[in-house]
Scaffold this active site. Sequence first.
Site, PDB file in Angstrom:
ATOM      1  CG  HIS A  24     -10.722 -31.404 -12.024  1.00 57.89           C
ATOM      2  ND1 HIS A  24      -8.428 -32.228 -12.600  1.00 57.89           N
ATOM      3  CD2 HIS A  24      -9.769 -30.393 -12.636  1.00 57.89           C
ATOM      4  CE1 HIS A  24      -7.800 -31.723 -12.632  1.00 57.89           C
ATOM      5  NE2 HIS A  24      -8.644 -29.257 -12.897  1.00 57.89           N
ATOM      6  CG  HIS A  78      -0.847 -24.964 -16.982  1.00 60.89           C
ATOM      7  ND1 HIS A  78      -1.963 -25.642 -18.582  1.00 60.89           N
ATOM      8  CD2 HIS A  78      -1.452 -25.470 -16.156  1.00 60.89           C
ATOM      9  CE1 HIS A  78      -2.533 -26.312 -17.877  1.00 60.89           C
ATOM     10  NE2 HIS A  78      -2.085 -26.574 -16.592  1.00 60.89           N
ATOM     11  CD  GLU A  80      -6.373 -27.246 -15.439  1.00 60.78           C
ATOM     12  OE1 GLU A  80      -5.332 -28.158 -15.325  1.00 60.78           O
ATOM     13  OE2 GLU A  80      -7.270 -28.253 -14.752  1.00 60.78           O
ATOM     14  CG  ASP A  82      -4.868 -24.649 -11.743  1.00 58.07           C
ATOM     15  OD1 ASP A  82      -5.009 -24.048 -13.211  1.00 58.07           O
ATOM     16  OD2 ASP A  82      -4.443 -25.603 -11.408  1.00 58.07           O
ATOM     17  CG  HIS A 145      -1.704 -31.395 -16.715  1.00 51.94           C
ATOM     18  ND1 HIS A 145      -3.310 -32.000 -16.843  1.00 51.94           N
ATOM     19  CD2 HIS A 145      -1.172 -30.319 -17.166  1.00 51.94           C
ATOM     20  CE1 HIS A 145      -3.616 -30.984 -15.829  1.00 51.94           C
ATOM     21  NE2 HIS A 145      -2.497 -30.315 -15.943  1.00 51.94           N
ATOM     22  CG  ASP A 164       0.131 -27.976 -13.693  1.00 46.00           C
ATOM     23  OD1 ASP A 164       0.048 -27.062 -12.648  1.00 46.00           O
ATOM     24  OD2 ASP A 164      -1.264 -27.945 -14.714  1.00 46.00           O
ATOM     25  CE1 TYR A 192      -0.073 -31.011  -9.080  1.00 42.76           C
ATOM     26  CE2 TYR A 192       0.975 -32.046 -10.897  1.00 42.76           C
ATOM     27  CZ  TYR A 192       0.139 -30.701 -10.666  1.00 42.76           C
ATOM     28  OH  TYR A 192       0.379 -30.338 -11.212  1.00 42.76           O
ATOM     29  CG  HIS A 225       0.315 -27.023  -8.240  1.00 42.39           C
ATOM     30  ND1 HIS A 225      -1.142 -25.901  -8.306  1.00 42.39           N
ATOM     31  CD2 HIS A 225      -0.169 -26.988  -9.651  1.00 42.39           C
ATOM     32  CE1 HIS A 225      -2.509 -26.247  -9.252  1.00 42.39           C
ATOM     33  NE2 HIS A 225      -1.613 -26.298  -9.996  1.00 42.39           N
TER      34      HIS A 225
HETATM   35 FE1  FEO Z   1      -3.113 -27.759 -15.021  1.00 47.20          FE
HETATM   36 FE2  FEO Z   1      -2.293 -26.751 -12.083  1.00 47.20          FE
HETATM   37  O1  FEO Z   1      -3.113 -26.637 -13.608  1.00 47.20           O
END
Ligand code: FEO
Length: 400
Positions: A24, A78, A80, A82, A145, A164, A192, A225
């Site tokens: 994104h 989290h 989100e 992903d 985040h 994250d 990042y 990640h």
């Molecule tokens: Fe905020 Fe890696 O998702």
Amino acid sequence: MPALEIKENVYWVGAVDWNIRDFHGYSTYKGTTYNSFLVMDEKIALFDTVKKPFQSEFLHQLRQLTDPTKIDYIIVNHVEMDHSGCLPEIIELIKPEKIFCSVMGEKAIQSHFHPKDWPLEVVKSGDTLNLGKKTVHFLETRMLHWPDSMFSYIAEDKLLISSDAFGQHWSTSERFDDQVDEAELISHTAKYFANILMIFSPNVQKLLQKVEEMNLEIDMIAPDHGLIWRKNPQQVIEAYRGWCHYEAKEKVVMVYDTMWHSTEKMAKAIYEGLVKEGVSVKMMDLKVNHRSDIVTEILDAKAVLFGSPTLNNGMLPTMADVLTYLKGLRPKRKIGAAFGSFGWSGESVKHINGFMETMGFDIVDEGIKVKNVPTHEDYQKCFDLGVKVAQAVKAELSDA
Ligand code: FEO
């Protein structure tokens, strides 16, 4: 990738996404990973999942370690997508006894998946979950985040599963920090932070203070990640400490685009003035630099100069793009100035100044406008602007 034991009976079971190139608006030239962790104790706990397209290989990894139906708990650090994209299918298969999440995590799960009968259990900072030999301590990290974000700390392993935070978008076959090039690791970590966490720097400051007060012993940080920090986890904590306090160097980023090379010529003349004063300069032409790389360079720069010719009473769309993106990330304590050529009206400098004012930049000069093509005098004015900005940078840093 096969599952990998990172601590005794704690396994990485994530996915490596070699091909993603846009997250994104963030350029992921080197892909990313979605890290999930499985703790095999008297109770078996899964920390987060992976992005939906990787569900099948994720399940294959889990099956190498255990029959997935034997997994007792899912911890959703989290929501989100992903990390939660395949959550509905995984829950359907595993039928976990409980799913742990933060109070905001429960809300996010409801609005993403609209579940009817998931066994959700809300936890807050300070709550613990006993797995047998290991105990999970939960720490809410609201707005790091997302509102739902939380850390899980396994005290017996001194392991911080950090969602994250402390991550990088970097796909590698290696899993640990000491197996890769350190400079590249730090540069992905900075990118990042700049593109995802800079906006939340005040929250990062509070979190680091809280972690310090809690006196957590940490000898491994496992983010959702990228690489796992085991060689020196303090290294990334200290890097975050500098970034979240907006620490800057004697460095100037020149962000510009050009129509018929006049604004480019101005940029080069300003560059000469900056270099003469001995500051480090990054020249970033918007035609060949991605917005997320520009923001990464701005992270530790003391000053930013923005240059755009006037187009249709405004600025070039590339400049509007990067300024809009940067404004959203709320950089602080930056010095700035604008420049640009024009044909007949010349509003670009005014509009760029408006963006800088909104961002709270210390604008050290009203900016330079040049009609059509710079003259010898214009080049001198640009050179002088470079000198002025460099001197302001040095003065401000020597006062800090
Ligand atoms: Fe905020 Fe890696 O998702």
